[in-house]
Design a protein around this motif. Structure first.
Motif, PDB file in Angstrom:
ATOM      1  N   LEU A  29      55.620  53.984  25.382  1.00 46.09           N
ATOM      2  CA  LEU A  29      56.871  54.651  25.005  1.00 46.09           C
ATOM      3  C   LEU A  29      57.704  53.818  24.032  1.00 46.09           C
ATOM      4  CD1 LEU A  29      57.914  56.186  28.434  1.00 46.09           C
ATOM      5  CD2 LEU A  29      56.927  57.367  26.453  1.00 46.09           C
ATOM      6  N   GLU A  30      57.615  52.504  24.129  1.00 50.07           N
ATOM      7  CA  GLU A  30      58.367  51.640  23.222  1.00 50.07           C
ATOM      8  C   GLU A  30      57.746  51.600  21.833  1.00 50.07           C
ATOM      9  OE1 GLU A  30      58.551  47.784  25.024  1.00 50.07           O
ATOM     10  OE2 GLU A  30      59.663  48.520  26.758  1.00 50.07           O
ATOM     11  N   GLU A  31      56.425  51.585  21.757  1.00 48.34           N
ATOM     12  CA  GLU A  31      55.753  51.322  20.493  1.00 48.34           C
ATOM     13  C   GLU A  31      55.232  52.556  19.771  1.00 48.34           C
ATOM     14  OE1 GLU A  31      52.801  48.288  20.845  1.00 48.34           O
ATOM     15  OE2 GLU A  31      54.215  46.859  21.727  1.00 48.34           O
ATOM     16  N   VAL A  32      54.579  53.452  20.479  1.00 53.83           N
ATOM     17  CA  VAL A  32      53.858  54.539  19.802  1.00 53.83           C
ATOM     18  C   VAL A  32      54.793  55.521  19.089  1.00 53.83           C
ATOM     19  CG1 VAL A  32      52.194  56.408  20.096  1.00 53.83           C
ATOM     20  CG2 VAL A  32      51.827  54.237  21.262  1.00 53.83           C
ATOM     21  N   ALA A  34      57.684  54.936  17.816  1.00 52.46           N
ATOM     22  CA  ALA A  34      58.225  54.207  16.663  1.00 52.46           C
ATOM     23  C   ALA A  34      57.169  54.094  15.567  1.00 52.46           C
ATOM     24  CB  ALA A  34      58.708  52.823  17.092  1.00 52.46           C
ATOM     25  N   ASP A  35      55.936  53.790  15.960  1.00 52.35           N
ATOM     26  CA  ASP A  35      54.849  53.723  14.983  1.00 52.35           C
ATOM     27  C   ASP A  35      54.579  55.089  14.373  1.00 52.35           C
ATOM     28  OD1 ASP A  35      54.480  50.999  15.334  1.00 52.35           O
ATOM     29  OD2 ASP A  35      52.832  51.230  16.770  1.00 52.35           O
ATOM     30  N   ALA A  36      54.711  56.140  15.176  1.00 51.63           N
ATOM     31  CA  ALA A  36      54.489  57.498  14.665  1.00 51.63           C
ATOM     32  C   ALA A  36      55.495  57.834  13.570  1.00 51.63           C
ATOM     33  CB  ALA A  36      54.582  58.513  15.805  1.00 51.63           C
ATOM     34  N   LYS A  37      56.725  57.395  13.758  1.00 52.06           N
ATOM     35  CA  LYS A  37      57.755  57.628  12.735  1.00 52.06           C
ATOM     36  C   LYS A  37      57.399  56.901  11.444  1.00 52.06           C
ATOM     37  CE  LYS A  37      62.690  57.235  11.882  1.00 52.06           C
ATOM     38  NZ  LYS A  37      63.973  56.721  12.309  1.00 52.06           N
ATOM     39  N   ILE A  38      56.948  55.659  11.567  1.00 54.41           N
ATOM     40  CA  ILE A  38      56.534  54.884  10.391  1.00 54.41           C
ATOM     41  C   ILE A  38      55.347  55.554   9.710  1.00 54.41           C
ATOM     42  CG2 ILE A  38      55.503  52.687   9.661  1.00 54.41           C
ATOM     43  CD1 ILE A  38      57.191  51.384  11.969  1.00 54.41           C
ATOM     44  N   LEU A  39      54.387  56.019  10.506  1.00 51.66           N
ATOM     45  CA  LEU A  39      53.210  56.682   9.952  1.00 51.66           C
ATOM     46  C   LEU A  39      53.601  57.955   9.208  1.00 51.66           C
ATOM     47  CD1 LEU A  39      50.107  56.667   9.734  1.00 51.66           C
ATOM     48  CD2 LEU A  39      50.069  58.041  11.827  1.00 51.66           C
ATOM     49  N   LYS A  40      54.491  58.723   9.791  1.00 50.84           N
ATOM     50  CA  LYS A  40      54.942  59.965   9.167  1.00 50.84           C
ATOM     51  C   LYS A  40      55.567  59.683   7.807  1.00 50.84           C
ATOM     52  CE  LYS A  40      57.967  63.953  10.136  1.00 50.84           C
ATOM     53  NZ  LYS A  40      58.777  63.994   8.934  1.00 50.84           N
ATOM     54  N   GLU A  41      56.463  58.720   7.769  1.00 50.59           N
ATOM     55  CA  GLU A  41      57.121  58.369   6.510  1.00 50.59           C
ATOM     56  C   GLU A  41      56.123  57.825   5.485  1.00 50.59           C
ATOM     57  OE1 GLU A  41      60.327  55.721   7.558  1.00 50.59           O
ATOM     58  OE2 GLU A  41      61.386  57.293   8.642  1.00 50.59           O
ATOM     59  N   THR A  54      49.404  51.183   9.851  1.00 45.93           N
ATOM     60  CA  THR A  54      50.030  51.782  11.036  1.00 45.93           C
ATOM     61  C   THR A  54      49.008  52.561  11.860  1.00 45.93           C
ATOM     62  OG1 THR A  54      52.103  51.907   9.816  1.00 45.93           O
ATOM     63  CG2 THR A  54      51.951  53.195  11.845  1.00 45.93           C
ATOM     64  N   ALA A  55      48.196  53.360  11.203  1.00 48.22           N
ATOM     65  CA  ALA A  55      47.167  54.118  11.923  1.00 48.22           C
ATOM     66  C   ALA A  55      46.200  53.163  12.620  1.00 48.22           C
ATOM     67  CB  ALA A  55      46.422  55.040  10.967  1.00 48.22           C
ATOM     68  N   HIS A  56      45.827  52.104  11.930  1.00 51.41           N
ATOM     69  CA  HIS A  56      44.910  51.114  12.509  1.00 51.41           C
ATOM     70  C   HIS A  56      45.527  50.472  13.755  1.00 51.41           C
ATOM     71  CE1 HIS A  56      41.581  48.291  12.474  1.00 51.41           C
ATOM     72  NE2 HIS A  56      42.461  47.313  12.644  1.00 51.41           N
ATOM     73  N   LYS A  57      46.803  50.156  13.691  1.00 54.75           N
ATOM     74  CA  LYS A  57      47.514  49.551  14.826  1.00 54.75           C
ATOM     75  C   LYS A  57      47.566  50.505  16.020  1.00 54.75           C
ATOM     76  CE  LYS A  57      52.048  47.933  16.270  1.00 54.75           C
ATOM     77  NZ  LYS A  57      53.469  48.109  16.031  1.00 54.75           N
ATOM     78  N   MET A  58      47.713  51.794  15.736  1.00 53.82           N
ATOM     79  CA  MET A  58      47.886  52.784  16.804  1.00 53.82           C
ATOM     80  C   MET A  58      46.575  53.156  17.496  1.00 53.82           C
ATOM     81  SD  MET A  58      50.497  55.297  14.784  1.00 53.82           S
ATOM     82  CE  MET A  58      50.780  56.449  16.133  1.00 53.82           C
ATOM     83  N   LYS A  59      45.453  52.972  16.833  1.00 58.07           N
ATOM     84  CA  LYS A  59      44.165  53.447  17.349  1.00 58.07           C
ATOM     85  C   LYS A  59      43.846  53.026  18.786  1.00 58.07           C
ATOM     86  CE  LYS A  59      41.005  52.244  14.590  1.00 58.07           C
ATOM     87  NZ  LYS A  59      39.870  51.969  13.708  1.00 58.07           N
ATOM     88  N   PRO A  60      43.949  51.744  19.140  1.00 63.96           N
ATOM     89  CA  PRO A  60      43.567  51.365  20.507  1.00 63.96           C
ATOM     90  C   PRO A  60      44.404  52.068  21.581  1.00 63.96           C
ATOM     91  CG  PRO A  60      43.807  49.417  19.130  1.00 63.96           C
ATOM     92  CD  PRO A  60      44.321  50.579  18.333  1.00 63.96           C
ATOM     93  N   THR A  61      45.688  52.204  21.336  1.00 59.66           N
ATOM     94  CA  THR A  61      46.558  52.844  22.332  1.00 59.66           C
ATOM     95  C   THR A  61      46.272  54.337  22.430  1.00 59.66           C
ATOM     96  OG1 THR A  61      48.245  51.206  21.795  1.00 59.66           O
ATOM     97  CG2 THR A  61      48.952  53.128  23.063  1.00 59.66           C
ATOM     98  N   ILE A  62      46.112  54.996  21.287  1.00 65.69           N
ATOM     99  CA  ILE A  62      45.785  56.425  21.284  1.00 65.69           C
ATOM    100  C   ILE A  62      44.457  56.647  21.987  1.00 65.69           C
ATOM    101  CG2 ILE A  62      45.226  58.392  19.782  1.00 65.69           C
ATOM    102  CD1 ILE A  62      48.241  57.571  19.793  1.00 65.69           C
ATOM    103  N   ASP A  63      43.528  55.721  21.792  1.00 66.10           N
ATOM    104  CA  ASP A  63      42.210  55.821  22.412  1.00 66.10           C
ATOM    105  C   ASP A  63      42.288  55.624  23.927  1.00 66.10           C
ATOM    106  OD1 ASP A  63      39.402  56.055  22.601  1.00 66.10           O
ATOM    107  OD2 ASP A  63      39.121  53.903  22.302  1.00 66.10           O
ATOM    108  N   VAL A  64      42.949  54.560  24.374  1.00 62.34           N
ATOM    109  CA  VAL A  64      42.957  54.262  25.807  1.00 62.34           C
ATOM    110  C   VAL A  64      43.751  55.300  26.608  1.00 62.34           C
ATOM    111  CG1 VAL A  64      44.934  52.700  26.010  1.00 62.34           C
ATOM    112  CG2 VAL A  64      42.913  52.340  27.428  1.00 62.34           C
TER     113      VAL A  64
END
Length: 113
Positions: A29-32, A34-41, A54-64
């Protein structure tokens, strides 16, 4: 519970340690979002490097958390990595953002966060 995300892989990793699972849910909830907002922009501004990173950073969390959009996130990552100016990833982005919003809302509710 667990309609827009899944915890079975996370439970395996955590060896069913509920405190650890809660900590990971809080981190999600803290990171994803916020990262989604950065990815969108980044995608909207055709910032290939930021989109890739940003997408690369998010992959492990989205996966798990198994949001079901890992393949679409990888498409966005590759779009940025290979600077595919002729490709439109707006529908993939919309799907990823919707999945993150749905999972975030459900995690907040399920974990009382």
């Amino acid at each position: 519970m667990e309609q827009h995300y899944k915890l079975h892989r996370l439970r395996e990793l955590a060896d069913n340690d509920q405190d650890f699972i809660i900590a990971l849910a809080e981190t999600f909830l803290e990171e994803v979002p916020a990262d989604a907002k950065i990815l969108k922009e980044a995608v909207e501004n055709v910032n290939f490097l930021q989109s890739y990173q940003t997408a690369h950073k998010m992959k492990p969390t989205i996966d798990v958390f198994e949001l079901g959009v890992l393949d679409k996130l990888i498409e966005i990552q590759d779009w940025g990595k290979f600077e595919m100016a002729d490709k439109n990833v707006s529908s993939q982005l919309a799907d990823v953002l919707a999945a993150i919003e749905n999972a975030s809302n459900e995690i907040k509710s399920d974990f009382n966060l």
